[in-house]
Design a protein around this motif. Structure first.
Motif, mmCIF file in Angstrom:
data_model
loop_
_atom_site.group_PDB
_atom_site.id
_atom_site.type_symbol
_atom_site.label_atom_id
_atom_site.label_comp_id
_atom_site.label_asym_id
_atom_site.label_seq_id
_atom_site.Cartn_x
_atom_site.Cartn_y
_atom_site.Cartn_z
ATOM 1 N N LEU A 1 0.823 -1.205 0.000
ATOM 2 C CA LEU A 1 0.000 0.000 0.000
ATOM 3 C C LEU A 1 0.858 1.257 0.000
ATOM 4 O O LEU A 1 1.859 1.349 0.725
ATOM 5 N N ASP A 2 0.503 2.216 -0.822
ATOM 6 C CA ASP A 2 1.050 3.562 -0.727
ATOM 7 C C ASP A 2 0.796 4.051 0.706
ATOM 8 O O ASP A 2 -0.325 3.943 1.228
ATOM 9 N N GLY A 3 1.826 4.567 1.356
ATOM 10 C CA GLY A 3 1.667 5.030 2.736
ATOM 11 C C GLY A 3 0.577 6.063 2.897
ATOM 12 O O GLY A 3 -0.154 6.076 3.900
ATOM 13 N N GLU A 4 0.421 6.928 1.913
ATOM 14 C CA GLU A 4 -0.624 7.947 1.992
ATOM 15 C C GLU A 4 -2.012 7.324 1.834
ATOM 16 O O GLU A 4 -2.988 7.812 2.430
ATOM 17 N N VAL A 5 -2.099 6.245 1.060
ATOM 18 C CA VAL A 5 -3.379 5.534 0.957
ATOM 19 C C VAL A 5 -3.739 4.939 2.315
ATOM 20 O O VAL A 5 -4.893 5.011 2.765
ATOM 21 N N ALA A 6 -2.745 4.359 2.986
ATOM 22 C CA ALA A 6 -2.983 3.794 4.317
ATOM 23 C C ALA A 6 -3.436 4.880 5.289
ATOM 24 O O ALA A 6 -4.350 4.672 6.106
ATOM 25 N N PHE A 7 -2.811 6.054 5.208
ATOM 26 C CA PHE A 7 -3.214 7.172 6.066
ATOM 27 C C PHE A 7 -4.647 7.593 5.773
ATOM 28 O O PHE A 7 -5.455 7.794 6.690
ATOM 29 N N LEU A 8 -4.979 7.737 4.508
ATOM 30 C CA LEU A 8 -6.321 8.186 4.131
ATOM 31 C C LEU A 8 -7.389 7.164 4.502
ATOM 32 O O LEU A 8 -8.537 7.530 4.778
ATOM 33 N N ALA A 9 -7.014 5.884 4.512
ATOM 34 C CA ALA A 9 -7.979 4.848 4.900
ATOM 35 C C ALA A 9 -8.363 4.981 6.371
ATOM 36 O O ALA A 9 -9.440 4.566 6.775
ATOM 37 N N GLY A 10 -7.477 5.576 7.149
ATOM 38 C CA GLY A 10 -7.771 5.756 8.571
ATOM 39 C C GLY A 10 -7.414 4.536 9.385
ATOM 40 O O GLY A 10 -6.765 4.632 10.421
ATOM 41 N N GLU A 11 -7.817 3.375 8.923
ATOM 42 C CA GLU A 11 -7.478 2.105 9.570
ATOM 43 C C GLU A 11 -7.387 1.047 8.497
ATOM 44 O O GLU A 11 -8.266 0.925 7.641
ATOM 45 N N VAL A 12 -6.310 0.292 8.509
ATOM 46 C CA VAL A 12 -6.120 -0.785 7.540
ATOM 47 C C VAL A 12 -6.495 -2.097 8.221
ATOM 48 O O VAL A 12 -5.786 -2.567 9.114
#
Length: 350
Positions: A198-209
């Motif tokens: 995962l792109d780190g920013e995608v993980a951040f935007l997801a809020g919780e993985v």
């Protein structure tokens, strides 16, 4: 005479393979979801096959080699990286491992790539998924196959293994018969079902993985969301595998062969594209093995079990360093601490 078996708990199917002095006596596959709900078909197949000296798997992300009866619930949480009540991913395999042990089967759990002493520490920093235990098993099958094909020793074999599974794409680098690097399905290229790393920013935007999120976002999801993007998703899938192979070749410069395994390695178009793209590394072939039904991981698990039971593959197992595997998959974390990771899994400190 050694009678052993191996189990590969795939996302789509769970496969079992039995070997008696190199002869296949068990070759079976079931939908994984069905066995998670009712493991009796697997138990019946194993118990009905007669006495089995040793069974390897299912081991998830792996543990240092151990008997299933010796592991604690915390050990199993580390192996499957799933806290109590986790329904996503492979959490249900923890209960399956317990059922197999309770049935009196001689079950061992085997290491993943992170546990192997043959992988340098600098490749483990801030990593968890360098390759699950079944990827180690697939590599064992590949080495066994090449020993027979080339009539050579373990230490004369170097290759890149690309696992194109039903959900994930992963890769391993094998140099002189030893696994020296890996890209696991959650840290590697796009998979058929999984987005891969995962792109780190995608993980951040997801809020919780969540665990379930790790199994989503791949070719299937992209195509379902926008059928017009199927060709682009497929291009990303194949190109990601090519990039993974090239990156791993840097860790195994002696590799002159790329082996394809997993469900989507049987797709002729995908295999043809990979052969053309990786021809400069060497021959690109599909890893088949010796069984008609069971996937490569199950066949490789049987190879490991045979070697551990002092059978014909004993030298191969010693070369891989299976008995010398140590530690946990959390030992080299610095972005978060191993203690924080253990708490996330519901494992008490200390």
């Amino acid at each position: 005479m050694t009678r052993v078996a191996g189990i590969d708990p795939g996302t789509v199917t769970l496969d079992a393979c039995g070997l008696e002095d190199g002869r296949v006596f068990l070759d079976a596959s079931w939908p994984t979801a069905d066995l998670m709900a009712d493991p009796r078909p697997l138990l019946d197949a194993l118990l009905g096959a007669g006495p089995i000296d040793l069974i390897a798997g299912p081991s998830g992300y792996g543990l240092p080699l151990c008997r299933a009866r010796e592991v604690s619930d915390d050990d199993l949480r580390l192996a499957f990286l799933a806290p109590a009540g986790e329904s996503g991913g492979i959490g249900g395999l923890r209960a399956l491992a317990r059922r197999l042990d309770q049935a009196g089967l001689a079950l061992v759990l085997t290491p993943g790539v992170m546990h192997l002493p043959t992988v340098p520490v600098h490749r483990k920093l801030n990593r968890v998924d360098l390759g699950t235990a079944d990827k180690v098993c697939a590599a064992a099958l590949a080495i066994a196959t090449e020993i027979e094909r080339r009539a050579c020793r373990c230490d004369e074999i170097s290759f890149i293994l690309l696992e194109l599974g039903g959900a994930f794409t992963a890769g391993l680098a094998v140099e002189q018969g030893r696994i020296v690097d890996g890209l696991g399905g959650t840290s590697g290229p796009m998979g058929w079902r999984s987005a891969g790393a995962l792109d780190g920013e995608v993980a951040f935007l997801a809020g919780e993985v969540s665990k379930g999120m790790l199994f989503d976002g791949g070719v299937e999801r992209i195509t379902a969301a926008d059928p017009g993007l199927h060709a682009a998703a497929l291009a990303a899938y194949v190109e990601g595998a090519v990039r993974a192979a090239r990156a791993l070749h840097g860790s195994a410069p002696g590799a002159d062969l790329v082996l394809l395994s997993g469900r989507h390695a049987l797709d002729p178009d995908i295999a043809r594209t990979l052969r053309a793209a990786l021809v400069d590394i060497g021959e690109v072939r599909t890893l088949t093995g010796f069984a008609a039904t069971a996937k490569q991981g199950a066949q490789g698990a049987a190879v490991l079990a045979d070697g551990l039971a002092s059978g014909r593959y004993q030298e191969l197992v010693e070369r891989l360093g299976i008995r010398e595997a140590r530690g946990t998959v959390l030992d080299h974390l610095y972005v978060i601490t191993p203690a924080a990771a253990r708490r996330r899994l519901g494992i008490a400190d200390g």
